[in-house]
Write a protein that holds these residues in place. Structure first.
Motif, PDB file in Angstrom:
ATOM      1  N   ARG A   1       2.442   2.010  -3.895  1.00 48.78           N
ATOM      2  CA  ARG A   1       1.663   2.739  -4.499  1.00 48.78           C
ATOM      3  C   ARG A   1       0.411   3.926  -4.199  1.00 48.78           C
TER       4      ARG A   1
ATOM      5  N   HIS B   1      10.739 -12.056 -10.009  1.00 52.23           N
ATOM      6  CA  HIS B   1      10.997 -11.420 -10.738  1.00 52.23           C
ATOM      7  C   HIS B   1      11.512 -10.546 -11.928  1.00 52.23           C
TER       8      HIS B   1
ATOM      9  N   THR C   1       1.285  -9.743 -12.603  1.00 51.61           N
ATOM     10  CA  THR C   1       0.251  -9.008 -12.482  1.00 51.61           C
ATOM     11  C   THR C   1      -0.138  -8.127 -11.435  1.00 51.61           C
ATOM     12  N   VAL C   2      -0.085  -8.188  -9.876  1.00 46.91           N
ATOM     13  CA  VAL C   2      -0.186  -7.363  -8.903  1.00 46.91           C
ATOM     14  C   VAL C   2       1.660  -6.633  -8.557  1.00 46.91           C
TER      15      VAL C   2
ATOM     16  N   ARG D   1       3.792  -5.455 -10.348  1.00 44.67           N
ATOM     17  CA  ARG D   1       4.372  -5.438 -11.684  1.00 44.67           C
ATOM     18  C   ARG D   1       3.776  -3.365 -11.651  1.00 44.67           C
ATOM     19  N   GLN D   2       2.793  -3.261 -10.851  1.00 43.37           N
ATOM     20  CA  GLN D   2       2.605  -2.061 -10.838  1.00 43.37           C
ATOM     21  C   GLN D   2       3.612  -1.666  -9.973  1.00 43.37           C
ATOM     22  N   VAL D   3       3.823  -2.209  -8.838  1.00 39.51           N
ATOM     23  CA  VAL D   3       4.622  -1.315  -8.000  1.00 39.51           C
ATOM     24  C   VAL D   3       6.389  -1.199  -8.106  1.00 39.51           C
TER      25      VAL D   3
ATOM     26  N   ARG E   1       8.941   1.444  -9.235  1.00 34.41           N
ATOM     27  CA  ARG E   1       8.582   1.919  -8.631  1.00 34.41           C
ATOM     28  C   ARG E   1       9.919   2.460  -7.718  1.00 34.41           C
TER      29      ARG E   1
ATOM     30  N   THR F   1       0.933  -1.444   0.352  1.00 33.13           N
ATOM     31  CA  THR F   1      -0.238  -0.086  -0.236  1.00 33.13           C
ATOM     32  C   THR F   1       0.917   1.141   0.125  1.00 33.13           C
TER      33      THR F   1
ATOM     34  N   LEU G   1       4.141   6.321  -5.556  1.00 32.82           N
ATOM     35  CA  LEU G   1       3.782   6.181  -7.339  1.00 32.82           C
ATOM     36  C   LEU G   1       4.253   7.790  -7.950  1.00 32.82           C
ATOM     37  N   GLU G   2       3.548   8.782  -7.514  1.00 33.76           N
ATOM     38  CA  GLU G   2       3.992   9.815  -8.270  1.00 33.76           C
ATOM     39  C   GLU G   2       4.829  10.877  -7.553  1.00 33.76           C
TER      40      GLU G   2
END
Length: 414
Positions: A120, A176, A149-150, A152-154, A157, A117, A123-124
């Protein structure tokens, strides 16, 4: 027995503000929680400001510079049951905003937890993010499912990655395609070192096991199977179990039957000491003759080994890759085949019957604890990774963002 004490680190002239995120509840006993607490203390000793965010809901979890986000919920993960807290986005964002950190250090971002969390939420944001990976698994279903999946979002970063061992590094690369800097788990040796005040090894008789009794990969069931042979050859030996107050039912029943021909009951040879305070654990280690680590797998490091080494205690441990590294291929402790009760009994009896070998291994482990694993040695290695990630460096536009170390997208077809 004596070992060279490392110098106390001087406070940093301009300390960093570090936000450290633990994925697992501080209400429970576990290696990652110990690592987070120890690293935070080591960084503070070096002059840095550290705030910790973690699940937790008891007085044990609440302490200065710790923010808890509610009770952890049991989730099967890494061959264990991990108490994690999913969600809590508002609390995580508020903590990040209030902290104004120079670097955010998350542990085990693969777990569906506060660590995930937090990444996430950033991220910006320009703050550098460092991740430590503790898992070492050949068959990690959770990682295999989450990797494409999940996570790869983080992962893109995260600016720099740390692993606690080469085994953890191998797992990270496999699932990974991410490389990392190996930095071992640390231990505050001075808090465990009772070598000048504890009774000599020759006067001690207890074996000690440290871990959750109900977690099969910690291997207590193997030790209980080996125990009748040990007490038959060395009468008066007792096993102290630190980490839980109940033995696993079936192994305990088998032990009871195996002890009957010796005229002994389970309570005669085993004490389930429960979860002890840090001071209570130190006292148990100081009175023990041998630490036994019969783990069956899924270990990335072995904090129980370094704690025993710091206490000046000889070790018998399963010949796992991670344990072999900590024990320097057997030069700092005795290694025996994993999941082999007869071999474990033979190894324990070897040390019980050979005081000179016990003292030699204890001395080698104690010296290595100060030289390799004390937080005063380990924390500066973590600070080097923070610097590589850009912590404390003013970036264009007012941010503090360094290079993204370690991330490389998976080759096509993997």
């Amino acid at each position: 027995m004596s070992a060279r004490r490392p110098p106390v680190p001087a406070p940093a002239p301009h300390g960093l503000r570090v936000g450290m995120v633990c994925p697992y509840s501080l209400d429970t006993f576990g290696g990652v929680q110990q690592h987070v607490a120890g690293l935070a203390a080591g960084l503070r000793a070096a002059g840095h400001h550290v705030e910790v965010l973690a699940p937790g809901d008891t007085d044990r979890a609440r302490s200065p510079h710790v923010t808890v986000v509610g009770e952890g919920q049991a989730l099967p993960f890494n061959g264990s049951v991990a108490p994690v807290r999913m969600g809590a986005r508002r609390q995580v964002r508020a903590w990040l905003a209030q902290g104004r950190f120079d670097v955010v250090h998350v542990h085990e971002p693969a777990a569906p937890s506060t660590s995930f969390t937090a990444v996430r939420a950033l991220l910006e944001e320009p703050v550098p993010v460092v991740a430590t990976h503790h898992i070492a698994q050949d068959r990690a279903l959770a990682l295999r499912v989450a990797a494409p999946t999940v996570l790869r979002q983080v992962l893109p970063r995260i600016d720099a990655h740390i692993v606690v061992s080469e085994e953890a590094r191998r797992t990270l690369l496999r699932y990974h395609q991410v490389d990392a800097v190996p930095v071992p788990n640390g231990v505050t040796v001075a808090d465990l070192d009772r070598t000048r005040t504890a009774p000599p090894l020759a006067e001690r008789h207890d074996l000690v096991f440290v871990g959750r009794p109900d977690e099969p990969r910690k291997g207590l069931q193997v030790l209980l199977e080996a125990l009748p042979e040990i007490v038959a050859r060395h009468p008066g030996t007792r096993l102290v179990v630190v980490g839980g107050d109940r033995l696993p039912r079936e192994p305990a029943s088998a032990l009871r039957r195996a002890l009957e021909p010796l005229g002994l009951a389970v309570d005669d040879v085993v004490e389930a000491a429960g979860r002890l305070s840090d001071d209570g654990k130190v006292e148990r280690l100081a009175r023990a003759r041998v630490l036994v680590a019969p783990n069956t797998g899924g270990e990335s490091f072995g904090i129980v080994l370094t704690e025993a080494m710091a206490a000046g205690l000889p070790v018998v441990a399963s010949d796992l890759v991670a344990f072999r590294a900590v024990l320097d291929d057997g030069r700092r402790g005795l290694l025996v085949p994993s999941e082999d009760a007869a071999a474990l009994a033979a190894g324990v009896c070897t040390l019980l019957g050979d005081l000179a070998l016990s003292e030699q291994l204890a001395r080698a482990g104690h010296e290595a604890a100060y030289a390799c694993f004390d937080w005063s040695v380990v924390a500066p290695q973590v600070l080097e990774v923070y610097a590589d990630a850009g912590a404390g460096q003013d970036a264009p536009g007012g941010g503090r963002r360094g290079p993204r170390l370690g991330w490389s997208p998976a080759p096509s077809g993997t």
